[in-house]
Design an enzyme around this catalytic site. Structure first.
Site, PDB file in Angstrom:
ATOM      1  N   PHE A   1     -40.089  96.481 -35.324  1.00 25.76           N
ATOM      2  CA  PHE A   1     -39.175  97.536 -35.963  1.00 25.76           C
ATOM      3  C   PHE A   1     -39.623  98.853 -35.093  1.00 25.76           C
ATOM      4  CE2 PHE A   1     -39.343  94.915 -39.569  1.00 25.76           C
ATOM      5  CZ  PHE A   1     -37.980  95.069 -40.354  1.00 25.76           C
ATOM      6  N   ASP A   2     -38.587  99.605 -34.677  1.00 26.52           N
ATOM      7  CA  ASP A   2     -38.838 101.102 -34.266  1.00 26.52           C
ATOM      8  C   ASP A   2     -39.241 101.804 -35.356  1.00 26.52           C
ATOM      9  OD1 ASP A   2     -38.631 103.369 -32.587  1.00 26.52           O
ATOM     10  OD2 ASP A   2     -36.681 103.877 -33.251  1.00 26.52           O
TER      11      ASP A   2
END
Length: 218
Positions: free
Chosen positions: A8-9
């Site tokens: 995940f960013d």
């Protein structure tokens, strides 16, 4: 192949924070009479802070000698206005993946101290670790951050899926050989077309993951 990991960013994905970052950059550049707008900043999302300040000072004709001062002003302003907000449906996605023992990590252009504090305070128990701008030589759009993310969760790139909201992050993940789910939190879908799938909301992403997991388990 069933995916085994999700990377995940942070900003614009796990954290509804891009507006606060923009405000902080605007403050840091205000004394130079440079008006930083969304188009300036959101297209740079994913780069490390030094890469961002270099790009913006070049655009507005500001001497490199001011880089460190601008960065300090930006960080100070951001810390003073930081107010954690999260997108609707985000924790449903995280809980689903955790339930199915999917390995997760954060891959971001943010600085390590800030990122680790946020994950400890708001995402304890979800992630195996974080890859930050302090951990790589080349930030997004280079593949290095996501390749390090795959190493962190001990999986091959083809076993990982990335959740991103920015073109540079999508480019980095695709260059690393990963599938990408984009979420249109800060930019329109028309600017996220390099992703494999594009969504408006996290409940749609949860449904997509649920379908993939059910199919793989059948």
């Amino acid at each position: 192949m069933r995916f085994k990991g999700v990377l995940f960013d942070l900003d614009g994905v796990l954290l509804k924070s891009m507006e606060q970052h923009l405000e902080a950059w605007q403050h840091a550049f205000s004394r130079f009479k440079a008006l930083i707008n969304e188009a300036d900043f959101y297209q740079l999302e994913g780069r490390g802070v030094r890469s961002v300040v270099k790009a913006l000072t070049q655009k507005y004709g500001i001497a490199p000698e001011f880089h460190e001062e601008i960065i300090r002003d930006k960080i100070k302003c951001y810390e003073s206005i930081f107010n954690p907000e999260f997108y609707d449906g985000l924790y449903g996605v995280l809980d689903l993946l955790k339930k199915h023992q999917i390995k997760m990590a954060v891959v971001t252009g943010g600085q390590r101290d800030r990122v680790q504090k946020i994950t400890a305070d708001y995402f304890s128990g979800y992630f195996l670790g974080e890859v930050t701008s302090d951990d790589v030589v080349h930030t997004k759009p280079y593949p290095e951050p996501y390749l390090k993310g795959a190493e962190m969760v001990k999986l091959s790139p083809s076993e990982c899926i990335v959740v991103e909201n920015a073109p540079l992050g999508i480019q980095a993940a695709k260059a690393a050989g990963m599938r990408v789910l984009a979420i249109a939190t800060t930019l329109p879908k028309s600017e996220l077309t390099q992703a494999d799938f594009i969504f408006d909301h996290f409940d749609q992403i949860e449904a997509w993951f649920q379908g993939e997991l059910v199919t793989a388990d059948a």
